[in-house]
Enzyme design. Structure first.
Site, PDB file in Angstrom:
ATOM      1  N   ALA A   1     -61.431 -88.412   2.412  1.00 57.05           N
ATOM      2  CA  ALA A   1     -60.809 -88.633   3.722  1.00 57.05           C
ATOM      3  C   ALA A   1     -60.291 -87.312   4.272  1.00 57.05           C
ATOM      4  CB  ALA A   1     -59.666 -89.642   3.606  1.00 57.05           C
ATOM      5  N   ASP A   2     -60.149 -87.281   5.582  1.00 54.74           N
ATOM      6  CA  ASP A   2     -59.515 -86.133   6.241  1.00 54.74           C
ATOM      7  C   ASP A   2     -58.764 -86.644   7.464  1.00 54.74           C
ATOM      8  OD1 ASP A   2     -59.352 -83.060   6.259  1.00 54.74           O
ATOM      9  OD2 ASP A   2     -59.763 -83.587   8.345  1.00 54.74           O
ATOM     10  N   THR A   3     -57.577 -86.099   7.689  1.00 55.60           N
ATOM     11  CA  THR A   3     -56.740 -86.526   8.808  1.00 55.60           C
ATOM     12  C   THR A   3     -56.416 -85.327   9.693  1.00 55.60           C
ATOM     13  OG1 THR A   3     -55.733 -88.271   7.448  1.00 55.60           O
ATOM     14  CG2 THR A   3     -54.555 -87.638   9.458  1.00 55.60           C
TER      15      THR A   3
ATOM     16  N   GLY B   1     -60.868 -89.624   9.162  1.00 57.20           N
ATOM     17  CA  GLY B   1     -62.253 -89.932   8.822  1.00 57.20           C
ATOM     18  C   GLY B   1     -62.316 -90.300   7.356  1.00 57.20           C
TER      19      GLY B   1
END
Length: 197
Positions: free
Chosen positions: A80-82, A117
């Site tokens: 994940a990436d924020t 994502g």
């Protein structure tokens, strides 16, 4: 006898490819057994012409590709990436106290969008999606920003804040969308992706 709705992934060894203690805590809330394997250094840069709303998904996919090369056997890997988007500008993690203060001053009294994502992959399959949450901050004083940065040192957080911390209590006026997304892992979206496997 109770049946876990995610029993469809029981055949996999679930791996969270993240060093984030918040993502670890959040994933455990889904009742999934998993182990943590941080990826190490993954390039988190993105093309200048990439629309801001696509940045988190782009980086999550890059992390997923890096993780895919490490998958062995029946592993199912979550990456994940924020990012935070304010005034069309992408805010990632601050490099230190000064940049953290600048980011919080930029968020003060404004609405912004938090985008995470997520990629879920096995040796032969990948699912990706993004979650969007709108957050509105009340105006923050310099004293409030200084106190938060010095006390909580939010240098590992996109946009230099954790909504579950002091700044969220005193500064967040409203939120539209997933609270867990703002923490870094939109659980409803992840649950939906996992149910597809």
């Amino acid at each position: 006898m109770e049946k876990n709705p995610l029993r469809n992934i029981d055949r996999f060894k679930v791996v969270l490819a993240s060093a984030s203690p918040r993502r670890r805590e959040l994933l455990s809330m889904l009742g999934v057994s998993f182990e943590v394997k941080p990826l190490g250094d993954v390039d988190e840069s993105f093309p200048d012409d990439l629309p801001p709303r696509d940045v988190a998904l782009y980086i999550s996919r890059n992390k997923s590709m890096a993780a895919k090369s490490l998958i062995s056997g029946n592993e199912l890997v979550i990456t994940a990436d924020t990012v935070v988007i304010v005034n069309g500008k992408v805010l990632g993690k601050p490099s230190g106290p000064e940049e953290a203060r600048q980011m919080l001053a930029e968020l003060s009294g404004k609405s912004h969008t938090v985008v995470t994502g997520i990629s879920v992959c096995t040796a032969d399959r990948q699912e990706t999606a993004a979650a969007f949450t709108d957050v509105t901050f009340a105006p923050l004083s310099d004293d409030e920003i200084d106190f938060y940065v010095e006390r909580y040192r939010p240098f590992d957080k996109a946009g230099a804040y954790g909504i579950q911390e002091w700044i969220g209590c005193i500064g967040v006026r409203s939120i539209e969308g997933s609270f867990y997304n703002v923490m870094g892992l939109p659980l409803h979206l992840l649950y939906t992706l996992l149910r597809r496997f």
